[in-house]
Design a protein around this motif. Structure first.
Motif, PDB file in Angstrom:
ATOM      1  N   ARG A 276       0.904  -1.256   0.031  1.00 54.70           N
ATOM      2  CA  ARG A 276       0.005   0.140   0.290  1.00 54.70           C
ATOM      3  C   ARG A 276       0.853   1.310   0.024  1.00 54.70           C
ATOM      4  O   ARG A 276       0.586   2.146  -0.800  1.00 54.70           O
ATOM      5  CB  ARG A 276      -0.927   0.177   1.333  1.00 54.70           C
ATOM      6  N   PRO A 281      -3.228   0.752  -4.877  1.00 55.94           N
ATOM      7  CA  PRO A 281      -4.592   0.701  -4.387  1.00 55.94           C
ATOM      8  C   PRO A 281      -5.068  -0.529  -4.129  1.00 55.94           C
ATOM      9  O   PRO A 281      -5.010  -1.666  -4.752  1.00 55.94           O
ATOM     10  CB  PRO A 281      -5.111   1.766  -5.220  1.00 55.94           C
ATOM     11  N   GLU A 282      -6.137  -0.786  -3.178  1.00 51.68           N
ATOM     12  CA  GLU A 282      -6.896  -1.879  -2.717  1.00 51.68           C
ATOM     13  C   GLU A 282      -7.727  -2.290  -4.178  1.00 51.68           C
ATOM     14  O   GLU A 282      -7.996  -3.460  -4.185  1.00 51.68           O
ATOM     15  CB  GLU A 282      -7.991  -1.453  -1.723  1.00 51.68           C
ATOM     16  N   ASP A 283      -8.251  -1.327  -4.861  1.00 51.07           N
ATOM     17  CA  ASP A 283      -8.895  -1.780  -5.955  1.00 51.07           C
ATOM     18  C   ASP A 283      -8.316  -2.578  -6.950  1.00 51.07           C
ATOM     19  O   ASP A 283      -8.910  -3.469  -7.749  1.00 51.07           O
ATOM     20  CB  ASP A 283      -9.496  -0.348  -6.713  1.00 51.07           C
ATOM     21  N   ASN A 284      -7.095  -2.502  -7.085  1.00 47.02           N
ATOM     22  CA  ASN A 284      -6.176  -3.123  -8.041  1.00 47.02           C
ATOM     23  C   ASN A 284      -5.459  -4.420  -7.578  1.00 47.02           C
ATOM     24  O   ASN A 284      -5.160  -5.479  -8.169  1.00 47.02           O
ATOM     25  CB  ASN A 284      -4.959  -2.209  -8.637  1.00 47.02           C
ATOM     26  N   SER A 286      -6.025  -6.457  -3.861  1.00 47.81           N
ATOM     27  CA  SER A 286      -7.028  -6.643  -2.593  1.00 47.81           C
ATOM     28  C   SER A 286      -6.158  -6.988  -1.597  1.00 47.81           C
ATOM     29  O   SER A 286      -5.293  -8.078  -2.139  1.00 47.81           O
ATOM     30  CB  SER A 286      -8.381  -7.259  -2.690  1.00 47.81           C
ATOM     31  N   TRP A 287      -6.504  -6.950  -0.247  1.00 49.13           N
ATOM     32  CA  TRP A 287      -5.585  -7.719   0.929  1.00 49.13           C
ATOM     33  C   TRP A 287      -5.914  -9.136   0.647  1.00 49.13           C
ATOM     34  O   TRP A 287      -5.088  -9.958   1.029  1.00 49.13           O
ATOM     35  CB  TRP A 287      -6.102  -7.061   1.915  1.00 49.13           C
ATOM     36  N   ALA A 325      -2.802  -8.813  -9.969  1.00 50.67           N
ATOM     37  CA  ALA A 325      -3.037  -7.431 -10.510  1.00 50.67           C
ATOM     38  C   ALA A 325      -3.089  -7.481 -11.735  1.00 50.67           C
ATOM     39  O   ALA A 325      -3.266  -6.247 -12.499  1.00 50.67           O
ATOM     40  CB  ALA A 325      -2.124  -6.560  -9.899  1.00 50.67           C
ATOM     41  N   TRP A 329       1.356  -2.895 -12.452  1.00 52.10           N
ATOM     42  CA  TRP A 329       2.079  -2.421 -11.044  1.00 52.10           C
ATOM     43  C   TRP A 329       3.258  -3.345 -10.769  1.00 52.10           C
ATOM     44  O   TRP A 329       3.521  -3.372  -9.580  1.00 52.10           O
ATOM     45  CB  TRP A 329       0.991  -2.311  -9.926  1.00 52.10           C
TER      46      TRP A 329
END
Length: 376
Positions: A276, A281-284, A286-287, A325, A329
């Motif tokens: 992070r 970002p979380e949208d690309n 997720s945890w 992803a 990224w």
């Protein structure tokens, strides 16, 4: 008394994993082994870097460095705090294996030996941890159980995590293609093996039956490798060890299990933070996807081939996370993984060596106090 002293000295040397014959030839062999391990780490890291740059066309080292350099002071402090939380939970797990052992000593018994295993692959940390326990007055039997137990909980968690990762992959809707599909398939096979082993060890009769079935082929294989096995049938041997472990770890299972969960959560959270903070970002990513990749890499590195799983972990994390992803990224993911590995592998070496120094200072101080008391 003299013979007893000699036996104890030999046992101590053996427990420490040190050679009993300190000849020039043995020193040369030790130097060769160290040189080989260093060469292996450099070669594996170099190979992993080569693979990553050839697989990912967009990977740019300048972008990776820029992502790390742009961390704010608040983000750096958060990572340090997260690292400290992980270290304390790891110390709590180590302390939970020994009755009435303080967490601060558990931290020392975790950091010090981990520094050794971060340099030398295999169970190189176990003799040091055994000696640390004994220096604090822990009996040989309890120290042995704690050392073995630490390996059981650590490796056991790493073997169970891939099956949990499979569930997370479904929940996170991670695309199963290429590298991801191969790792997931291998992880499912590993989960089946772990489940079968757990089912077997869950019953004394099943343990006895499977051990007897494995006895003959195992002895045939070990004889060709010039290795020896216990005189007892493996079924009887496994049942004895199962009973000993159950008796010595009685009352500690829940505490150790909770500490293992806390340690795993803290370490996985550290990976999420690094990703992070480098801008993903979380949208690309997720945890859940990050946790899935964490579980899969844990299974891949349950039995380390290189010190600290150098090269293998980096390749696994970057490959899996980039696949999760959708190939984007890659530079930020590489930066986050490098930060994570810096804190969970390389940083442990100097910090762990410092912990060993603190422990040795405490041992010598106790020896001086004991000598002064006896003199009076």
């Amino acid at each position: 008394m003299g013979e007893d002293h000699e036996d104890k000295s030999s046992a101590t040397v053996a427990a420490e994993g040190l050679p009993t014959d300190l000849t020039p030839n043995s020193r040369r062999n030790t130097i060769r082994r160290i040189a080989f391990r260093i060469t292996l780490v450099v070669a594996v890291l170099g190979f992993s870097t080569w693979v990553l740059f050839n697989v990912f066309d967009d990977l740019n080292w300048n972008e990776v460095r820029r992502s790390i350099a742009e961390l704010s002071d608040a983000e750096a402090l958060s990572l340090i705090f997260g690292w400290m939380v992980w270290v304390v939970t790891q110390g709590a797990l180590t302390a939970s294996l020994v009755d009435k052992l303080a967490v601060r000593r558990g931290v020392l018994a975790s950091l010090g030996p981990t520094a050794i295993s971060s340099l030398i692959p295999g169970p190189s940390d176990l003799p040091i941890r055994f000696r640390m326990y004994q220096s604090w007055g822990v009996s040989s039997s309890e120290a042995t159980t704690a050392v073995v137990g630490s390996g059981v909980f650590s490796i056991g968690a790493n073997l169970i995590l891939p099956s949990i990762a499979g569930v997370l992959i479904v929940l996170a809707d991670v695309p199963l293609s290429g590298f991801f599909s191969v790792i997931v398939t291998a992880s499912v096979a590993l989960a089946i093996i772990v489940a079968a082993a757990g089912f077997t060890l869950g019953s004394q009769q099943r343990t006895l039956t499977v051990g007897r079935w494995l006895d003959r082929p195992t002895r045939t294989a070990t004889s060709k490798l010039r290795k020896t096995l216990p005189d007892d049938n493996l079924g009887v041997f496994f049942v004895k060890k199962r009973a000993e472990a159950a008796d010595q770890l009685s009352g500690k299972w829940l505490k150790c299990s909770l500490a293992t969960i806390a340690t795993t959560a803290a370490k996985c959270s550290l990976l999420v933070l690094t990703l992070r903070f480098v801008g993903i970002p979380e949208d690309n990513l997720s945890w859940l996807a990050v946790a899935a990749a964490y579980g899969l890499v844990a299974g891949m590195t349950a039995i380390p081939i290189t010190p600290g799983s150098a090269g293998v972990a980096e390749l696994g994390f970057v490959g899996l996370l980039t696949a999760a992803a959708d190939g984007d990224w890659v530079n930020q993911i590489t930066a986050g993984v490098l930060l994570y590995r810096l804190m969970t592998w390389l940083l442990l070496i100097p910090v762990g060596m410092g912990a060993l120094g603190v422990w040795r200072y405490g041992v010598r101080a106790a020896e001086r106090r004991s000598a002064a008391t006896n003199a009076v």
